[in-house]
Design a protein around this motif. Structure first.
Motif, PDB file in Angstrom:
ATOM      1  N   SER A 264       0.402  -1.534  -0.182  1.00 40.67           N
ATOM      2  CA  SER A 264       0.036   0.136  -0.637  1.00 40.67           C
ATOM      3  C   SER A 264       0.669   1.089  -0.086  1.00 40.67           C
ATOM      4  O   SER A 264       0.117   2.333  -0.316  1.00 40.67           O
ATOM      5  CB  SER A 264      -0.998  -0.311   1.057  1.00 40.67           C
ATOM      6  OG  SER A 264       0.397   0.019   2.370  1.00 40.67           O
ATOM      7  N   GLN A 306       2.056  -6.601   0.695  1.00 42.24           N
ATOM      8  CA  GLN A 306       1.544  -5.951   2.067  1.00 42.24           C
ATOM      9  C   GLN A 306       1.758  -6.839   3.321  1.00 42.24           C
ATOM     10  O   GLN A 306       1.526  -6.015   4.113  1.00 42.24           O
ATOM     11  CB  GLN A 306      -0.260  -5.738   1.236  1.00 42.24           C
ATOM     12  CG  GLN A 306      -0.331  -5.299   2.829  1.00 42.24           C
ATOM     13  CD  GLN A 306      -0.580  -3.498   2.885  1.00 42.24           C
ATOM     14  OE1 GLN A 306       0.375  -3.016   1.571  1.00 42.24           O
ATOM     15  NE2 GLN A 306      -0.299  -2.878   4.017  1.00 42.24           N
ATOM     16  N   CYS A 328      -6.518  -4.038   1.449  1.00 39.32           N
ATOM     17  CA  CYS A 328      -5.524  -3.871   0.120  1.00 39.32           C
ATOM     18  C   CYS A 328      -6.279  -4.854  -0.981  1.00 39.32           C
ATOM     19  O   CYS A 328      -7.036  -4.339  -2.420  1.00 39.32           O
ATOM     20  CB  CYS A 328      -4.567  -4.134  -0.571  1.00 39.32           C
ATOM     21  SG  CYS A 328      -3.457  -2.799   0.643  1.00 39.32           S
TER      22      CYS A 328
END
Length: 422
Positions: A264, A306, A328
């Protein structure tokens, strides 16, 4: 050379919701039923962790079937895996090889130790056995990061000679499958799946090494990216005064599967990636872009970077709030849907994008935690990693299930027409 279309995935029906499924064992179809219950309509059967021995025994699908140099191939396990998958999913994909190091131990360490002739013979055997039951054969897995790992393990980059080795294996595979099994079977071949990384910070390797990722587009700039494969093929035709390599690479790349693997912190989604590929001229249109090569695309997301990003920040700056992997996935899917329904998105792009894929829809846990939609309980028995019940749906899995349930019943083109997009 006219494009030989794979009609199994080039459809005008529902969006395909896919997932890369890692066979873990001891039962080779373990987890398929639960993945199907999420609503997924396609899995990519990937023999990555099925034989993850601490001592390093036979690896991958090829090593599972060909145990030793003097023993006959044992197809029983894979037969059962494919038969089970057929019962659970409208579409099934199968990697004949997978990662570059997924070759039988008696043949060498990586595919670079195996001749293109032997590699292509193997691919032809696998396709010949299963093509009537399988919708897609990506020969390699995440092939545009092969060099990334090779630089760590061998302190060497993929030069032109190494790339030629792999391109030759791809071209021979297509030629042999076409000759032995026909155009319909050959149309189901694609070079491999790909991964896009633009600004991610980390990638957690299964061996436990924290690897810093390069900055920039792996889909455009990396060794063995689609563009690099096209360039190598073009050079080989020029060197050999042939018209062989480029037409076959364009044929193989008429269907591309990739996933976004930015964390992210990169502020980059799969929709951004597709726009980048559109601008780079990937997508074919007879009038607007006759030099393009992609006719069918399945694009999606990978939780692993992530997950690592979250894992490290939780330990370094525990008070810092960042999106979860489920958040996400939601963002990437929402941006994907927004892109394929936007009035400004050209029709030939909308028509080419047929599905969304989640890398690691089923796999064992990572050192950093859960990166898959569904994961098993695990044991180490002797030197073999074994998955067993109970199985668990992760937060990623719950999000994916909700997204599929929300979107699966909407026909792709009918959905666009209802929105007055086409």
């Amino acid at each position: 050379m006219d494009t030989n279309m794979n009609q199994d995935v080039h459809s005008e029906g529902d969006l395909i919701y896919a997932g890369d499924y890692e066979v873990v064992g001891p039962t080779p179809s373990f987890g398929q039923k639960e993945v199907a219950q999420l609503g997924a309509t396609m899995i990519f059967i990937h023999y990555h962790h099925r034989h993850e021995f601490l001592g390093g025994h036979n690896k991958g699908l090829w090593g599972t079937i060909c145990h030793t140099s003097d023993s006959p191939p044992d197809w029983d396990e894979l037969d059962k895996t494919v038969t089970s998958a057929q019962k659970h999913f409208p579409h099934v994909a199968l990697y004949p090889i997978g990662w570059a190091h997924m070759v039988p131990q008696h043949m060498g360490e990586t595919i670079l130790d195996v001749s293109p002739d032997v590699i292509s013979d193997w691919v032809c055997h696998v396709v010949g056995r299963y093509w009537k039951d399988i919708s897609l054969f990506p020969i390699y897995y995440e092939m545009n990061v092969f060099e990334l790992f090779y630089k760590i393990t061998h302190k060497q980059e993929y030069n032109f000679k190494i790339k030629t080795h792999i391109v030759e294996s791809l071209v021979l595979s297509y030629e042999k499958v076409l000759k032995a099994h026909g155009a319909e079977a050959a149309a189901k071949l694609t070079p491999g799946t790909f991964v896009e990384l633009t600004k991610s910070s980390f990638y957690w390797m299964s061996e436990g090494t924290l690897l810093e990722l390069p900055k920039g587009s792996m889909m455009l700039d990396a060794s063995l990216s689609p563009i690099d494969l096209i360039n190598v093929a073009t050079s080989l035709d020029e060197i050999n005064s042939t018209i062989r390599y480029l037409p076959i690479l364009r044929q193989l790349l008429h269907q591309v599967v990739f996933w976004n693997a930015d964390d992210s912190g990169a502020n980059n989604t799969v929709a951004d990636d597709i726009r980048r590929l559109v601008n780079a001229g990937f997508f074919y249109d007879e009038i607007k872009n006759p030099d393009g090569f992609v006719r069918t695309m399945i694009a999606g997301w990978d939780a692993q970077p992530q997950n690592t990003y979250e894992y490290i920040l939780n330990r370094m700056v525990p008070e810092m709030q960042i999106p979860s992997c489920g958040d996400c996935l939601q963002t990437n899917h929402n941006e994907f849907i927004k892109y394929i329904t936007a009035p400004e998105t050209p029709d030939y792009i909308k028509n080419a994008i047929v599905g969304f894929v989640l890398d690691d829809i089923f796999k064992c846990t990572k050192q950093t935690g859960i990166t898959s939609a569904i994961y098993p309980t695990e044991d180490i028995k002797k030197d073999l990693r074994v998955g067993k019940e109970p199985l668990y749906i992760s937060a990623i899995g719950q999000v994916y299930k909700d997204l599929i349930n929300k979107n699966l019943l909407l026909k792709h083109k009918n959905f666009l027409k209802q929105k007055n997009v086409i």
